[in-house]
Design an enzyme around this catalytic site. Structure first.
Site, PDB file in Angstrom:
ATOM      1  N   HIS A  64     -20.156  34.737 -42.011  1.00  0.00           N
ATOM      2  CA  HIS A  64     -19.171  34.039 -41.791  1.00  0.00           C
ATOM      3  C   HIS A  64     -18.099  35.295 -41.862  1.00  0.00           C
ATOM      4  O   HIS A  64     -17.568  35.457 -42.917  1.00  0.00           O
ATOM      5  CB  HIS A  64     -19.224  33.083 -42.925  1.00  0.00           C
ATOM      6  CG  HIS A  64     -20.566  31.854 -42.726  1.00  0.00           C
ATOM      7  ND1 HIS A  64     -20.121  30.893 -42.020  1.00  0.00           N
ATOM      8  CD2 HIS A  64     -21.279  32.596 -43.099  1.00  0.00           C
ATOM      9  CE1 HIS A  64     -21.481  31.052 -42.331  1.00  0.00           C
ATOM     10  NE2 HIS A  64     -22.460  31.065 -42.924  1.00  0.00           N
ATOM     11  N   ARG A  66     -14.591  34.175 -40.777  1.00  0.00           N
ATOM     12  CA  ARG A  66     -14.050  33.640 -41.928  1.00  0.00           C
ATOM     13  C   ARG A  66     -12.470  33.216 -41.109  1.00  0.00           C
ATOM     14  O   ARG A  66     -11.984  32.243 -40.953  1.00  0.00           O
ATOM     15  CB  ARG A  66     -13.329  33.728 -42.988  1.00  0.00           C
ATOM     16  CG  ARG A  66     -14.735  33.918 -43.405  1.00  0.00           C
ATOM     17  CD  ARG A  66     -15.736  32.030 -43.881  1.00  0.00           C
ATOM     18  NE  ARG A  66     -16.641  32.778 -45.265  1.00  0.00           N
ATOM     19  CZ  ARG A  66     -17.390  30.831 -45.703  1.00  0.00           C
ATOM     20  NH1 ARG A  66     -17.713  30.385 -43.959  1.00  0.00           N
ATOM     21  NH2 ARG A  66     -18.039  31.500 -45.984  1.00  0.00           N
ATOM     22  N   ASN A  96     -18.138  28.241 -38.319  1.00  0.00           N
ATOM     23  CA  ASN A  96     -17.336  27.226 -39.247  1.00  0.00           C
ATOM     24  C   ASN A  96     -15.871  27.524 -39.611  1.00  0.00           C
ATOM     25  O   ASN A  96     -15.739  27.519 -40.479  1.00  0.00           O
ATOM     26  CB  ASN A  96     -18.379  26.819 -40.184  1.00  0.00           C
ATOM     27  CG  ASN A  96     -18.824  27.588 -40.490  1.00  0.00           C
ATOM     28  OD1 ASN A  96     -19.183  28.676 -40.384  1.00  0.00           O
ATOM     29  ND2 ASN A  96     -19.555  27.574 -42.229  1.00  0.00           N
ATOM     30  N   HIS A 183     -28.527  24.222 -38.779  1.00  0.00           N
ATOM     31  CA  HIS A 183     -28.038  24.404 -39.753  1.00  0.00           C
ATOM     32  C   HIS A 183     -29.752  23.825 -40.216  1.00  0.00           C
ATOM     33  O   HIS A 183     -29.441  22.068 -39.988  1.00  0.00           O
ATOM     34  CB  HIS A 183     -27.428  24.526 -40.098  1.00  0.00           C
ATOM     35  CG  HIS A 183     -27.488  24.165 -41.927  1.00  0.00           C
ATOM     36  ND1 HIS A 183     -26.664  25.664 -42.429  1.00  0.00           N
ATOM     37  CD2 HIS A 183     -27.180  23.385 -42.322  1.00  0.00           C
ATOM     38  CE1 HIS A 183     -27.005  25.173 -43.801  1.00  0.00           C
ATOM     39  NE2 HIS A 183     -27.665  23.632 -44.210  1.00  0.00           N
ATOM     40  N   HIS A 239     -31.491  31.370 -41.329  1.00  0.00           N
ATOM     41  CA  HIS A 239     -32.538  31.170 -42.515  1.00  0.00           C
ATOM     42  C   HIS A 239     -33.150  30.000 -43.209  1.00  0.00           C
ATOM     43  O   HIS A 239     -32.705  29.315 -44.571  1.00  0.00           O
ATOM     44  CB  HIS A 239     -30.676  30.711 -43.348  1.00  0.00           C
ATOM     45  CG  HIS A 239     -30.014  29.389 -43.101  1.00  0.00           C
ATOM     46  ND1 HIS A 239     -30.452  28.693 -42.696  1.00  0.00           N
ATOM     47  CD2 HIS A 239     -28.013  29.525 -42.907  1.00  0.00           C
ATOM     48  CE1 HIS A 239     -29.165  27.559 -42.392  1.00  0.00           C
ATOM     49  NE2 HIS A 239     -28.653  27.578 -42.541  1.00  0.00           N
ATOM     50  N   ASP A 312     -26.283  35.909 -43.694  1.00  0.00           N
ATOM     51  CA  ASP A 312     -25.404  34.249 -44.254  1.00  0.00           C
ATOM     52  C   ASP A 312     -24.218  34.228 -45.177  1.00  0.00           C
ATOM     53  O   ASP A 312     -23.566  33.966 -46.065  1.00  0.00           O
ATOM     54  CB  ASP A 312     -26.643  33.798 -44.585  1.00  0.00           C
ATOM     55  CG  ASP A 312     -25.732  32.233 -44.698  1.00  0.00           C
ATOM     56  OD1 ASP A 312     -24.838  32.364 -44.168  1.00  0.00           O
ATOM     57  OD2 ASP A 312     -26.323  30.760 -45.458  1.00  0.00           O
ATOM     58  N   HIS A 316     -16.582  33.818 -50.378  1.00  0.00           N
ATOM     59  CA  HIS A 316     -15.757  32.447 -50.718  1.00  0.00           C
ATOM     60  C   HIS A 316     -14.441  33.251 -51.951  1.00  0.00           C
ATOM     61  O   HIS A 316     -15.169  34.513 -52.709  1.00  0.00           O
ATOM     62  CB  HIS A 316     -16.296  31.895 -51.212  1.00  0.00           C
ATOM     63  CG  HIS A 316     -16.963  30.271 -50.617  1.00  0.00           C
ATOM     64  ND1 HIS A 316     -16.678  29.775 -49.487  1.00  0.00           N
ATOM     65  CD2 HIS A 316     -18.640  30.710 -50.007  1.00  0.00           C
ATOM     66  CE1 HIS A 316     -17.462  29.453 -48.394  1.00  0.00           C
ATOM     67  NE2 HIS A 316     -18.564  29.521 -49.424  1.00  0.00           N
TER      68      HIS A 316
HETATM   69  O1  DOR Z   1     -24.464  28.114 -48.614  1.00  0.00           O
HETATM   70  C1  DOR Z   1     -23.494  27.728 -47.130  1.00  0.00           C
HETATM   71  N1  DOR Z   1     -22.519  28.304 -46.847  1.00  0.00           N
HETATM   72  N2  DOR Z   1     -23.936  27.513 -45.891  1.00  0.00           N
HETATM   73  C2  DOR Z   1     -23.822  26.821 -45.214  1.00  0.00           C
HETATM   74  O2  DOR Z   1     -24.449  26.377 -44.516  1.00  0.00           O
HETATM   75  C3  DOR Z   1     -22.232  27.592 -44.730  1.00  0.00           C
HETATM   76  C4  DOR Z   1     -22.094  28.723 -45.760  1.00  0.00           C
HETATM   77  C5  DOR Z   1     -20.421  29.292 -45.662  1.00  0.00           C
HETATM   78  O3  DOR Z   1     -19.740  29.043 -44.359  1.00  0.00           O
HETATM   79  O4  DOR Z   1     -19.867  29.080 -46.748  1.00  0.00           O
HETATM   80 ZN    ZN Z   2     -24.546  30.697 -42.489  1.00  0.00          ZN
END
Ligand code: DOR
Ligand code: ZN
Length: 457
Positions: A64, A66, A96, A183, A239, A312, A316
């Site tokens: 990700h 971002r 996403n 997913h 995953h 994955d 954050h």
């Molecule tokens: O834990 C997760 N974080 N699962 C996901 O499906 C998305 C991901 C995220 O984008 O932070």
């Molecule tokens: Zn993911």
């Protein structure tokens, strides 16, 4: 003849095992020869790796990154800086972002920002929702590596299409020649249990894990296999977290469905006890499972059911992860953590433990992901004529991740802080350029480029 760069005095990792006193000759970003150091051509530059292992560049098909839109968490530059430092030469970004990658203009923006920021080569998935079935061929033509559907609610709240829409999407994606990944958590099951747990005041990090039970994963895999059997689509399970899920993949393959699967270092390394020990730091979706499921996942991994390893990587902020009080109400915490700089050390530690060979590691972490997503042999091999992407590792280096702040991502929360490893990347080479060496990212943002993908094999 003199070439641009000769990487020498290494142990070359081939599909048949290690070749001692060997190296790679590189010209114009491409491998022109491999073999014994003494037999390689001379180079304008040489890089003596002093006995380290020279592996095909690691391909991580699940990060990700971002960007666009969530740059406060991570961007192409920071994600691929971490990739370079972790020995990863190609990454594939998840859709996403904000906006989500659901139409060609959004994909093009994602590619443009990647061309400006990336240190290593990259690609991106496009997302399929109820709203954009008519965009599938445009997203294919705009160069997406493949497609993703979120079946259950997760970070980003990308809504799941209905089963009918998924069948229709599979028909359309089959005709693009690309693969559709999931997913795979049954949304109705996890929504039910989350509501029930909240209602009952079950607010601990372990309750988050238990609210997303293995059956949600297994059922989603079985349903998508049934749909792929009907439509002829090529599908992928991102995953896979449990033995039950992996066993469902194996049954699908026996049925003749083209279903590939990925797992991550954290499902192979930890059990759900990490949620009791580290709380919301280790919260992720799908969750980390109990020892019985982890051991069955390993058995499926050993049997070849799991094609690929990917991270994955999901950065954050500390605030979003509730780092100051990791056992605070789990329903206030976000899911995911970083992984790009621990994936090679984790896998090499498994090699050190005798759980898999170096050759098997390179297959699952480089060759096979490149094949699954249509980048092989340009990526994922040390063949003459292909991109000179090399992950150079010291498989015997013992070290501990004592301070997550030494990682290169913008946000660094990871349950691997404090873990000890045997093995790490000592240098990373992307198309003949050394982008990381001995603790320093040496490449420039914008060097990395989009990998062109036509169809999967
Ligand atoms: O834990 C997760 N974080 N699962 C996901 O499906 C998305 C991901 C995220 O984008 O932070
Ligand atoms: Zn993911």
């Amino acid at each position: 003849m003199s070439v641009d760069l000769v990487v020498r005095n290494g142990r070359l990792l081939t599909p048949d095992g290690l070749v001692a006193d060997a190296g790679v000759a590189i010209d114009d970003g491409t491998i022109v020869a491999t073999g014994r150091t003494a037999q390689l051509p001379t180079g304008d530059r040489t890089f003596d790796v002093d006995g380290d292992v020279i592996a095909p560049g690691v391909v991580d098909c699940h990060i990700h990154n971002r960007e666009p839109g969530l740059e406060y968490k991570e961007d192409w530059e920071s994600a691929t800086r971490a990739a370079a430092a972790g020995g990863v030469t190609t990454v594939v970004g998840m859709p996403n972002t904000e906006p989500i990658i659901d139409r060609p203009a959004h994909l093009e923006r994602k590619f443009e920002t990647g061309e400006r920021g990336a240190h290593v080569d990259f690609q991106s998935y496009a997302v399929v929702t109820s709203e954009n079935l008519d965009q599938i061929s445009g997203l294919d033509e705009a160069g997406a590596i493949g497609f993703k559907i979120f079946l259950g609610s997760t970070v980003g709240d990308v809504p799941a299409p209905t089963d009918g829409e998924i069948l229709a999407a599979m028909e359309r994606i089959r005709s693009t020649g690309k693969r559709l990944g999931f997913h795979e958590e049954n949304g109705e099951i996890i929504d039910h249990y989350e509501a029930a747990y909240r209602e009952a005041g079950k607010n601990d990090p372990i309750h988050h894990a238990h609210s997303r039970p293995v059956i949600a994963e297994q059922e989603a895999i079985e349903r998508m296999i049934t749909f792929a059997d009907e439509t002829g689509a090529s599908i992928h399970m991102f995953h896979v977290s449990s033995g039950s899920g992996a066993e469902a993949v194996a049954r699908g393959r026996e049925r003749g469905v083209d279903v590939t699967a990925e797992t991550t270092p954290h499902y192979l390394w930890f059990t759900e006890d990490v949620l009791r020990e580290q709380g919301n730091v280790a919260r992720i979706q799908p969750p980390i499972r109990d020892a019985e499921q982890r051991d069955r996942l390993w058995r499926a991994f050993d049997a070849g059911v799991i094609d690929c390893v990917a991270t994955d990587h999901a950065p954050h902020t500390d605030e979003e992860k509730l780092v100051d009080d990791p056992f605070a109400n789990t329903w206030d915490a976000i899911s995911g953590f970083v992984g790009l700089e621990t994936e090679v050390p984790v896998m090499l530690s498994f090699v050190d433990d005798g759980r898999l060979s170096l050759t098997e590691w390179a297959y699952r972490h480089s060759t096979r992901p490149a094949q699954v997503w249509g980048m092989y042999p340009q990526k994922g091999s040390l063949r003459v004529g292909t991109d000179a992407d090399l992950t150079i590792v010291d498989p015997d280096r013992e070290w501990t991740l004592t301070d997550r702040e030494t990682l290169h991502s913008k946000n660094t929360v990871t349950p691997f802080e404090g873990e000890s490893f045997v093995g790490r990347a000592t240098a990373t080479i992307v198309r003949g350029e050394v982008v990381y060496q001995d603790g320093t990212v040496t490449g420039e943002p914008g060097y990395g480029t989009r990998v062109d993908v036509d169809e999967i094999e």
